[in-house]
Design a protein around this motif. Structure first.
Motif: not given
Length: 146
Positions: A53-55, A36-43, A16-21
């Motif tokens: 290094t992504e965190l 697309s970048a947001t979706a990959v990062a959330l995934w 739910q949090v990922a979907k809202a973001l």
């Protein structure tokens, strides 16, 4: 539920949090690339697959900017010579003051994890000398054989 990176749970709540973001990014007019970048990062975060290094890591941006500021004068000199003379220079030696090249070298090669932005030239010299000692085997464990 199972825990992923940054403590997000892989259950309905984290989804739910990922979907809202994601919806917020799209509603704000994010481009296809940003969405697309947001979706990959959330995934990756939801599934616990974010690399180290992504965190987010506090203080990293300040230190990277300080290092880039040390590197910039050398790059400007090299690019200027290349455009004006048509020759590419591998190094900024001879184009800028030696102290500028020295700071650039430390910025690229040494003192990671330290407060680069507040170091003096003396501290830079100590870091560079420390590297020479380390290459000679002083203060480091023997290499691990695989």
């Amino acid at each position: 539920g199972a825990r992923g990176a940054m403590g997000l749970e892989r259950d309905g709540k984290s989804l739910q949090v990922a979907k809202a973001l994601m919806e917020s990014a799209v509603a704000a007019g994010a481009s296809r690339q940003v969405a697309s970048a947001t979706a990959v990062a959330l995934w990756r975060v939801v599934l616990g697959q974010a690399s180290e290094t992504e965190l987010p890591c506090p203080g990293v941006e300040v230190q990277v900017e300080a290092r880039l500021a040390a590197i910039r004068p050398c790059l400007v000199a090299q690019e200027t010579v290349a455009r004006r003379q048509g020759t590419s220079r591998h190094s900024a030696k001879g184009l800028v003051d030696p102290a500028v090249v020295f700071r650039r070298n430390v910025g690229v090669h040494a003192a990671f994890g330290e407060d680069f932005s507040s170091m003096s030239d003396g501290e830079f010299r100590r870091r560079q000398r420390g590297r020479a000692k380390a290459q000679a085997g002083v203060g480091h464990a023997a290499p691990v054989e695989v």
